[in-house]
Design a protein around this motif. Structure first.
Motif, PDB file in Angstrom:
ATOM      1  N   ALA A  19     -10.723 -10.765   6.522  1.00  0.00           N
ATOM      2  CA  ALA A  19     -11.551  -9.556   5.877  1.00  0.00           C
ATOM      3  C   ALA A  19     -11.324  -8.141   6.786  1.00  0.00           C
ATOM      4  N   ALA A  20     -11.574  -8.401   7.964  1.00  0.00           N
ATOM      5  CA  ALA A  20     -11.423  -7.053   8.676  1.00  0.00           C
ATOM      6  C   ALA A  20      -9.914  -6.727   8.722  1.00  0.00           C
ATOM      7  N   MET A  21      -9.097  -7.501   8.699  1.00  0.00           N
ATOM      8  CA  MET A  21      -7.637  -7.077   8.551  1.00  0.00           C
ATOM      9  C   MET A  21      -7.450  -6.446   7.257  1.00  0.00           C
ATOM     10  N   PHE A  22      -7.910  -7.011   6.305  1.00  0.00           N
ATOM     11  CA  PHE A  22      -7.970  -6.275   4.837  1.00  0.00           C
ATOM     12  C   PHE A  22      -8.522  -4.901   5.019  1.00  0.00           C
ATOM     13  N   GLN A  23      -9.733  -4.618   5.549  1.00  0.00           N
ATOM     14  CA  GLN A  23     -10.360  -3.468   5.568  1.00  0.00           C
ATOM     15  C   GLN A  23      -9.471  -2.397   6.273  1.00  0.00           C
ATOM     16  N   VAL A  24      -8.747  -2.792   7.386  1.00  0.00           N
ATOM     17  CA  VAL A  24      -7.722  -2.006   8.065  1.00  0.00           C
ATOM     18  C   VAL A  24      -6.696  -1.574   7.079  1.00  0.00           C
ATOM     19  N   ARG A  25      -6.212  -2.538   6.633  1.00  0.00           N
ATOM     20  CA  ARG A  25      -4.895  -2.384   5.590  1.00  0.00           C
ATOM     21  C   ARG A  25      -5.315  -1.348   4.610  1.00  0.00           C
ATOM     22  N   LEU A  26      -6.316  -1.441   4.013  1.00  0.00           N
ATOM     23  CA  LEU A  26      -6.817  -0.631   3.010  1.00  0.00           C
ATOM     24  C   LEU A  26      -7.324   0.927   3.416  1.00  0.00           C
ATOM     25  N   ALA A  27      -7.339   1.273   4.510  1.00  0.00           N
ATOM     26  CA  ALA A  27      -7.925   2.218   5.127  1.00  0.00           C
ATOM     27  C   ALA A  27      -6.874   3.293   5.642  1.00  0.00           C
ATOM     28  N   VAL A  28      -5.707   2.648   5.975  1.00  0.00           N
ATOM     29  CA  VAL A  28      -4.532   3.450   6.508  1.00  0.00           C
ATOM     30  C   VAL A  28      -4.254   4.532   5.460  1.00  0.00           C
ATOM     31  N   THR A  29      -3.731   5.622   6.113  1.00  0.00           N
ATOM     32  CA  THR A  29      -3.304   6.823   5.492  1.00  0.00           C
ATOM     33  C   THR A  29      -1.671   6.950   4.960  1.00  0.00           C
ATOM     34  N   GLU A  30      -1.013   6.157   5.684  1.00  0.00           N
ATOM     35  CA  GLU A  30       0.365   5.925   5.228  1.00  0.00           C
ATOM     36  C   GLU A  30       0.562   4.735   4.564  1.00  0.00           C
ATOM     37  N   ASN A  31       1.506   4.535   3.801  1.00  0.00           N
ATOM     38  CA  ASN A  31       2.015   3.035   3.062  1.00  0.00           C
ATOM     39  C   ASN A  31       0.761   2.492   2.387  1.00  0.00           C
ATOM     40  N   ARG A  32       0.120   3.496   1.910  1.00  0.00           N
ATOM     41  CA  ARG A  32      -1.269   2.737   1.337  1.00  0.00           C
ATOM     42  C   ARG A  32      -1.168   2.161  -0.051  1.00  0.00           C
ATOM     43  N   MET A  33      -1.836   1.119   0.026  1.00  0.00           N
ATOM     44  CA  MET A  33      -1.791   0.048  -1.158  1.00  0.00           C
ATOM     45  C   MET A  33      -3.104  -0.392  -1.413  1.00  0.00           C
ATOM     46  N   ASN A  34      -3.543  -0.556  -2.728  1.00  0.00           N
ATOM     47  CA  ASN A  34      -4.820  -1.249  -2.884  1.00  0.00           C
ATOM     48  C   ASN A  34      -4.778  -2.778  -2.893  1.00  0.00           C
ATOM     49  N   ARG A  35      -5.908  -3.292  -3.338  1.00  0.00           N
ATOM     50  CA  ARG A  35      -6.082  -4.750  -3.290  1.00  0.00           C
ATOM     51  C   ARG A  35      -4.864  -5.407  -4.468  1.00  0.00           C
ATOM     52  N   ASP A  36      -4.958  -4.621  -5.801  1.00  0.00           N
ATOM     53  CA  ASP A  36      -4.044  -5.099  -6.723  1.00  0.00           C
ATOM     54  C   ASP A  36      -2.664  -5.059  -6.483  1.00  0.00           C
ATOM     55  N   ALA A  37      -2.144  -3.837  -5.707  1.00  0.00           N
ATOM     56  CA  ALA A  37      -0.863  -3.702  -5.235  1.00  0.00           C
ATOM     57  C   ALA A  37      -0.350  -4.702  -4.252  1.00  0.00           C
ATOM     58  N   LEU A  38      -1.326  -5.070  -3.287  1.00  0.00           N
ATOM     59  CA  LEU A  38      -1.095  -6.012  -2.476  1.00  0.00           C
ATOM     60  C   LEU A  38      -0.871  -7.422  -2.946  1.00  0.00           C
ATOM     61  N   ALA A  39      -1.820  -7.723  -3.933  1.00  0.00           N
ATOM     62  CA  ALA A  39      -1.804  -9.055  -4.553  1.00  0.00           C
ATOM     63  C   ALA A  39      -0.486  -9.183  -5.417  1.00  0.00           C
ATOM     64  N   ALA A  40      -0.074  -8.128  -5.838  1.00  0.00           N
ATOM     65  CA  ALA A  40       1.240  -8.087  -6.794  1.00  0.00           C
ATOM     66  C   ALA A  40       2.110  -8.752  -5.833  1.00  0.00           C
ATOM     67  N   VAL A  41       2.387  -8.379  -4.543  1.00  0.00           N
ATOM     68  CA  VAL A  41       3.524  -8.607  -3.556  1.00  0.00           C
ATOM     69  C   VAL A  41       3.063  -9.983  -2.721  1.00  0.00           C
TER      70      VAL A  41
END
Length: 150
Positions: A19-41
């Motif tokens: 859960a914390a890893m996803f919080q980091v991933r969703l908070a970055v300023t470069e290579n931004r992806m939302n949960r739906d975009a991540l799920a799509a890959v």
């Protein structure tokens, strides 16, 4: 074995960190992806938890009890799959330390490792500084870099 750097610690990720890893991933300023975009890959909390259960493939950087960054590798394909640090923790060596832990894991099994990143990202400067090279254009503004075991 935990690795200490400056004011953070690198340790293997556990399923409890997902859960914390996803919080980091969703908070970055470069290579931004939302949960739906991540799920799509194919990147979901369940897929990351499954990967962590199956192999030592992910590490987190923690500071003051908080996950501030993480990195993941695909040991089968020799790929540094992900490396993200919260923007308020950049510039402290966290990304370099995470990359080096990933390299150790990859080079324990492979002569050469690879990664893909945006050609104009700040991350590409870090990777080049750490010796990643042999750049090839893979389209859509992205490049592939590789590094050989010393």
């Amino acid at each position: 074995m935990p690795k200490h750097q400056d004011s953070f610690q690198i340790r293997p990720a556990t399923v409890d960190d997902v859960a914390a890893m996803f919080q980091v991933r969703l908070a970055v300023t470069e290579n931004r992806m939302n949960r739906d975009a991540l799920a799509a890959v194919g990147v979901t909390p369940d897929s990351i938890a499954d990967a962590i259960r199956s192999a030592p493939c992910a590490w987190v950087a923690t500071t003051e009890g908080e996950v501030a960054g993480f990195a993941m590798v695909d040991l089968d394909s020799a790929c540094l799959f992900a490396l993200f640090v919260r923007s308020n923790h950049e510039g402290r060596g966290m990304g370099s330390a995470l990359c080096q832990v990933c390299e150790q894991a990859l080079f324990a099994q492979h002569e050469e490792a690879w990664l893909e990143t945006a050609k104009t990202s700040r991350a590409v400067r870090l990777y080049r500084h750490l010796g990643w090279g042999n750049e090839s254009d893979i389209g859509d503004g992205d490049i592939r870099l590789s590094k050989r075991r010393d």
